[in-house]
Design a protein around this motif. Structure first.
Motif, PDB file in Angstrom:
ATOM      1  N   PRO A  67     -11.514  82.156   4.692  1.00  0.00           N
ATOM      2  CA  PRO A  67     -12.358  83.362   4.664  1.00  0.00           C
ATOM      3  C   PRO A  67     -13.557  83.220   3.727  1.00  0.00           C
ATOM      4  N   GLN A 263      -7.911  87.417   8.187  1.00  0.00           N
ATOM      5  CA  GLN A 263      -7.055  87.965   7.118  1.00  0.00           C
ATOM      6  C   GLN A 263      -5.944  88.825   7.718  1.00  0.00           C
ATOM      7  N   VAL A 267      -3.103  85.994   7.730  1.00  0.00           N
ATOM      8  CA  VAL A 267      -2.597  85.997   6.355  1.00  0.00           C
ATOM      9  C   VAL A 267      -1.605  87.142   6.125  1.00  0.00           C
ATOM     10  N   TYR A 268      -2.049  88.366   6.392  1.00  0.00           N
ATOM     11  CA  TYR A 268      -1.196  89.515   6.075  1.00  0.00           C
ATOM     12  C   TYR A 268      -0.417  90.039   7.284  1.00  0.00           C
ATOM     13  N   SER A 277     -10.056  91.286  -0.176  1.00  0.00           N
ATOM     14  CA  SER A 277      -9.625  90.411  -1.278  1.00  0.00           C
ATOM     15  C   SER A 277     -10.762  89.905  -2.160  1.00  0.00           C
ATOM     16  N   TYR A 279     -13.473  88.535  -1.322  1.00  0.00           N
ATOM     17  CA  TYR A 279     -14.154  87.340  -0.819  1.00  0.00           C
ATOM     18  C   TYR A 279     -15.670  87.571  -0.678  1.00  0.00           C
TER      19      TYR A 279
ATOM     20  N   GLY B  78      -5.987  88.145  -2.408  1.00  0.00           N
ATOM     21  CA  GLY B  78      -5.835  86.962  -1.562  1.00  0.00           C
ATOM     22  C   GLY B  78      -4.506  86.255  -1.721  1.00  0.00           C
TER      23      GLY B  78
END
Lengths: 350, 391
Positions: A67, A263, A267-268, A277, A279, B78
């Motif tokens: 990301p 994401q 990821v989640y 996050s 980024y 993250g």
């Protein structure tokens, strides 16, 4: 021969600059750590151990790298066009929302790969739309893109909270933990022992290659550069700075949105309030540290991803606050800005 | 420019030479990991877990705690639960505790990734619902009793009859704890003080999470201030940090007759002792000792542990999971009444007894019936008489 010598000088100067930035940043951080009574080597070993000493840990690093690289690629477009896209966080959020809108509904009996592809396309569209809003506010409303982007970040944050605590909340629970998880068949495939989806990795690499190609080897890239360097002169070549800037904001937002989609999907596996996050802001630091050039971006993203993943070791092994990695990141960026500033000043004096 | 570069490089090099690397983790027979949702020194939920983890190193020979605090998406952006679990497992952790309901999805995912490792998820119920494998157990305390005591002393102390509850987010756990506090307050108001139930006001304000996340949750300091400003004179905290008590302490210094009741941690009153009526707290030592001890001795089995107070010695750290520590601000007569209330609870007094209605007026428990554990655990609404959102 002259060309080779020039190339040699160019590479020597670039290397010297990077070494100087690293030395300055490391020197500042080392001094700070020594003042606190902490050995810099201890920190370096702990962070390296937690990020690159095993494939599993390195694949975690890659899951942070993806990301960050996508957002940084998006920022390369907008910085080239002379625009400060501060709204990346909001664009990530909108991309994640767009992907979730599809993924939370299940697969409709269609192949999961198709749904995931559609979700990522939607996330690019969602982020691009949000980026375009900042561009339109600038073009049509005269709102500086910095303030427009910041404002839109707050709106996106409000939107995601409303969705998670309202229409998309878990059954009977309004939870900051996010929405219900997507059905497992819509999780991007991750091989055993990996912590990053190969498809996401390939997508990030392809995006970077495409960014380098578009900005470095196409007429569009030249148009964006001309707009950023001198919008008034660009008009003489029939370039529309507003239109080009809007396109850069849309692409930048789209790539940030794609990061948000990944994401959520990779990821989640759900939508949660801090899905961006940080980024967006970190990518700004990456591109500034790269001095707005394309080539160093993947390596700097990797360095920052290693710092973020490795910093977990600080509380576990050393009982130190992992916020220290943020200090290292900040020191790097300040050092880079200082070195670039000194170089410009030096050139000016000569 | 060149000289500056050389100087800086020399400086960095000397720093690295001067300072030796730190020692690696000490070897231990049974390393276990603890993921704390908040800071290890929050004077609340996370500190209670942290100190129980430290106690395990003394109680269980060979046990060695590895911990990571501030495990939440806002503080560790993250970073995911499976990522942290991978790291702890790579350091040898054989059992991992996730101390927050917020970690439910991540712990479930990590437990599936590491079937050889045992997991304890605090406050969840996967062991009952079957949503996880046999390597995951659940542990929780019957804090309903602690909250009943909190509500009891709040009503016994209140001069306005207006009590407020500073809630975190809305879920089954927080609904049942808030309802328990209300039932304790109502019992004191109607059965001890003999006042009409209608004169007792019980307001619930949710901030959105277990602690303040600037820009995301409501600010608990501002919410507490507004509750006091609206005439509530006792605020019962249901969040993991001590803002309610800190605000009460400030107002107390300004001469206001207000009090607060913090939550989670035995030493939570220390933030403002003169405004503290007491604290219902978790003591995780008995639960940790049982579950980790069984894992160490090879007797692990998946279970759902919902442990209550030791009514013989409610503040005994070796035996009680739920305690109540009276605060400096609690008057003698109220303290005496609390002792009687505790005796009644120990004797079988069950405040989740009908007739009780839900907030929307529908029937929860008919007259004379008592709630089952399942009904209490999964309480779907606040109760009639409580003012605040149920969903």
């Amino acid at each position: 021969m002259k060309t080779l010598v020039s190339l040699g000088h160019f590479l020597y100067n670039r290397t010297a600059t990077m070494i100087l930035i690293a030395a300055l940043a490391l020197g500042a951080v080392s001094l700070l750590l020594l003042t606190l009574g902490i050995a810099p080597t201890t920190i370096a070993v702990a962070i390296a151990h937690g990020s690159i000493f095993s494939w599993q840990k390195f694949s975690h690093v890659l899951s942070l790298w993806i990301p960050l690289l996508l957002c940084s690629c998006g920022l390369l477009f907008t910085f080239r066009a002379g625009l400060w896209n501060i709204g990346v966080e909001g664009q990530i959020i909108c991309g994640a929302i767009a992907a979730t809108a599809l993924l939370r509904e299940g697969s409709f009996g269609l192949p999961p790969a198709l749904i995931l592809t559609l979700a990522l396309a939607l996330s690019f569209f969602g982020g691009g739309l949000w980026g375009s809003c900042a561009g339109l506010l600038k073009n049509r409303g005269g709102v500086n893109e910095i303030f427009g982007g910041l404002g839109l970040n707050f709106v996106a944050q409000g939107l995601i909270l409303w969705l998670i605590l309202g229409p998309w909340k878990r059954a009977g629970i309004a939870s900051m933990s996010g929405t219900d998880m997507f059905v497992k068949e819509l999780w991007m495939y991750t091989p055993p022992g990996w912590r990053v989806a190969p498809a996401a990795l390939l997508l990030a690499l392809a995006t970077f290659a495409l960014t380098a190609f578009l900005l470095g080897a196409t007429r569009f890239g030249l148009t964006v550069k001309a707009t950023g360097n001198n919008p008034l002169a660009a008009r003489l070549y029939a370039i529309h700075p507003e239109r080009t800037g809007l396109a850069a904001m849309a692409i930048g937002g789209g790539l940030a949105g794609l990061a948000g989609g990944l994401q959520a999907a990779c990821v989640y596996h759900r939508l949660l309030p801090p899905i961006s996050s940080g980024y967006g802001y970190l990518a700004l630091l990456v591109v500034m540290l790269a001095n707005y050039r394309i080539a160093p971006v993947p390596a700097i993203c990797l360095f920052f991803a290693c710092l973020a993943a490795g910093s977990i070791q600080l509380p576990i092994v050393l009982q130190l606050d992992s916020a220290l990695s943020g200090v290292i990141q900040g020191a790097c960026v300040v050092s880079a800005l200082l070195v670039h500033g000194l170089q410009k000043r030096h050139k000016g004096e000569n | 420019m060149k000289h500056i570069g050389i100087l800086l490089q020399a400086l960095v090099f000397s720093c690295f030479l001067l300072c030796p690397a730190g020692s690696p983790l000490l070897a231990a027979d049974y390393p276990f990991g603890l993921l704390l949702v908040g800071p290890a020194n929050d004077h609340g939920w996370s500190q209670a877990h942290f100190e129980a983890g430290q106690a395990m190193e003394k109680v269980l020979p060979g046990a060695k705690m590895l911990y990571i605090d501030k495990v939440n998406p806002a503080d560790r952006q993250g970073i995911t639960i499976p990522m942290l679990v991978d790291d702890l497992v790579s350091k040898g952790a054989k059992l991992i505790i996730g101390n927050s309901d917020d970690m439910k999805d991540g712990i479930r995912e990590a437990a599936a990734m590491h079937p050889e490792v045992q997991f304890i998820h605090i406050s969840g119920d996967d062991a009952i619902t079957g949503k996880s494998g046999v390597n995951l157990s659940n542990l929780m305390g019957r804090m309903e009793y602690g909250k009943m005591m909190a509500g009891f002393v709040a009503a016994m102390t209140s001069q306005t009859g207006k009590i407020a509850y500073l809630g975190p987010l809305i879920n089954a756990e927080t609904r049942r704890l808030t309802a328990a506090a209300y039932l304790g307050a109502r019992y004191a108001w109607t059965e001890v003080l003999k006042k009409p139930a209608a004169d007792l006001k019980f307001k619930v304000s949710w901030i959105g999470f277990w602690f303040n996340i600037p820009g995301v949750t409501s600010d608990p300091t501002l919410v507490t201030n507004s509750l006091f400003d609206a005439g509530h004179d006792v605020v019962i905290s249901g969040i993991d940090t001590t803002e309610a008590l800190v605000v009460a302490g400030q107002k107390k210094k300004d001469g206001k007759a207000v009090w607060a009741i913090p939550y989670d941690y035995q030493g939570a009153c220390a933030s403002a002792p003169d405004a503290c009526l007491g604290v219902p707290y978790f003591n995780w030592i008995p639960g940790y000792t049982k579950l980790i001890g069984e894992a160490i001795s090879g007797k692990w089995k998946q279970q759902f542990l919902w442990l209550g107070p030791d009514w013989q010695a409610i503040n005994n750290p070796a035996t009680t999971t739920i305690g109540f520590m009276p605060g400096n601000a609690l008057g003698d007569s109220q303290k005496q009444a609390l002792t009687e209330f505790q005796k009644a609870l120990a004797g079988g007094l069950n405040l989740f007894t009908g007739p009780l209605n839900f907030q929307d007026g529908s029937s929860f428990l008919k007259a004379g019936t008592t709630a089952t554990d399942d009904q209490v655990w999964n309480l779907p609404q606040l109760l009639l008489g409580m003012d605040g959102a149920s969903k």
